[in-house]
Motif scaffolding. Structure first.
Motif, PDB file in Angstrom:
ATOM      1  N   ASP A 111       4.997 -41.696  -7.254  1.00  0.00           N
ATOM      2  CA  ASP A 111       5.301 -40.728  -6.200  1.00  0.00           C
ATOM      3  C   ASP A 111       4.831 -41.219  -4.834  1.00  0.00           C
ATOM      4  O   ASP A 111       5.463 -40.926  -3.814  1.00  0.00           O
ATOM      5  CB  ASP A 111       4.618 -39.384  -6.488  1.00  0.00           C
TER       6      ASP A 111
ATOM      7  N   ASP B 216      12.783 -38.981  -7.053  1.00  0.00           N
ATOM      8  CA  ASP B 216      11.635 -38.140  -6.727  1.00  0.00           C
ATOM      9  C   ASP B 216      12.193 -36.846  -6.153  1.00  0.00           C
ATOM     10  O   ASP B 216      12.810 -36.845  -5.096  1.00  0.00           O
ATOM     11  CB  ASP B 216      10.716 -38.820  -5.722  1.00  0.00           C
TER      12      ASP B 216
ATOM     13  N   ASP C 180      10.226 -44.797  -8.663  1.00  0.00           N
ATOM     14  CA  ASP C 180      10.587 -43.418  -8.991  1.00  0.00           C
ATOM     15  C   ASP C 180      12.089 -43.304  -8.760  1.00  0.00           C
ATOM     16  O   ASP C 180      12.543 -43.270  -7.615  1.00  0.00           O
ATOM     17  CB  ASP C 180       9.833 -42.424  -8.123  1.00  0.00           C
TER      18      ASP C 180
END
Length: 269
Positions: free
Chosen positions: A218, A90, A87
Motif C-alpha cells: 500500500d 489499491d 498492489d
C-alpha cells in the motif's frame, strides 16, 4: 540512465498497461469477487489477480532475476538485489463499485530501500512517479509538474485523509481514535485507497494522512512519492511506517499530527 531511472521506466510502462487493461476489461456489471481475506468486505476480484499476473510477467520478462512482493501473489524470491512491491488494485472496493479512486501501485526496492515508484490512476487520468533523490512528479494529459507537500499547516486548518480496516473490531478502534482527531482538524477525508491518499498528500490536495493496518504494497510507491515531494512518512514514536500505524504529512504538520495521535492509543483495536 541510472538503475533507479531504469526501474522507474519499467514500473511506469507496466503500471500504465495494467491500468488500461483494468479499465478496458472491467465487466459492465462489475468484476466477480473470487475470494475474501480478513473479512467478508475485504475482497479480491478476478481483475486483481489478472492485473498482478500481467505486472509480474512484464517485469520478469525484462528482469528475470528480480524478486516480487505482491498483495495477491505473496513473495517470490530473486537474486539480483531488486524487489518489486506490487498492489495491482489499491482501492479494490472502489473498483468493484466503479468509483474512480483506485490505482495500480508499483515500487522497486534495491537492497530493501524503495528507489522508484509509480502510481497509475486510470480513471483520474493521472500518473505519479518518483525516483529517490530525484523528486516526484504528477503526469496528466496536459503535462507534468513537480509535487510539493503542504508544510507547517496548523492542525485546525489541516485536511486529513484516513482509512478504515475491514474487521468490526479494527473499525471500532479506528472510530474511537477518529473522535479524538476530528474536533482538532479542519476535516477528514476517506477515499478508500492508501496510495491515492498518499499521492493526494504529495500533490497538496490534503495536508496529512494516517491509518492503521496498511501493508507494504500500500505504501511502497506512495510513500516514496510523499518523501520526494518533501514530506515525512513514519510510524508512532520513531517507528517505521507499517501495519501498526502509518503517518504522513509535511514538515511541522507531521509532528503536530503525531502529537495528537499518540495519547489516543491508536495502536489498540
Amino acid at each position: 540512465m541510472s538503475l533507479p531511472e531504469e526501474l522507474l521506466k519499467l514500473a511506469v510502462e507496466t503500471a500504465r498497461e495494467a491500468g488500461r487493461m483494468l479499465v478496458d476489461k472491467r465487466p459492465a456489471d462489475g468484476p466477480d469477487v473470487v475470494q475474501t481475506k480478513s473479512s467478508p468486505t475485504d475482497v479480491v476480484t478476478q481483475m486483481d489477480r489478472a492485473a498482478e499476473q500481467l505486472i509480474v510477467e512484464r517485469i520478469r520478462a525484462a528482469r528475470p532475476d528480480d524478486a516480487f512482493l505482491g498483495e495477491e501473489g505473496g513473495t517470490q524470491a530473486g537474486g539480483s538485489g531488486v524487489r518489486w512491491v506490487i498492489d495491482p488494485i489499491d482501492g479494490t472496493v472502489n473498483y468493484l463499485y466503479d468509483l474512480p479512486d483506485w490505482a495500480v501501485s508499483i515500487a522497486a526496492e534495491v537492497d530493501g530501500t524503495a528507489v522508484a515508484g509509480a502510481v497509475e490512476m486510470p480513471r483520474r487520468g493521472e500518473s505519479y512517479t518518483a525516483v529517490r533523490g530525484g523528486g516526484a512528479l504528477l503526469h496528466t494529459a496536459s503535462g507534468s509538474r513537480e509535487l510539493h507537500v503542504n508544510s507547517d499547516v496548523p492542525l485546525d486548518r489541516a485536511l486529513v485523509a484516513t482509512g478504515f480496516g475491514y474487521s468490526a473490531e479494527r473499525r471500532a478502534g479506528q472510530a474511537r481514535v477518529l473522535t479524538g482527531v476530528l474536533p482538532n482538524v479542519r476535516d477528514i477525508r476517506r477515499g478508500g485507497s492508501c496510495c491515492v491518499d498518499l499521492c493526494s498528500l504529495a500533490a497538496g490536495r490534503v495536508d496529512a494522512y494516517y491509518e492503521r493496518g496498511v501493508q507494504a504494497w500500500d505504501v511502497a510507491a506512495g510513500g516514496l512519492i510523499v518523501q520526494e515531494a518533501g514530506g515525512r512518512v513514519g510510524g508512532l514514536h520513531g517507528a517505521p511506517a507499517g501495519p501498526e500505524l502509518t503517518i504522513a504529512a509535511g514538515p511541522g504538520t507531521f509532528e503536530a499530527l503525531h502529537a495528537l495521535l499518540a495519547p489516543l492509543d491508536p495502536l489498540t483495536d
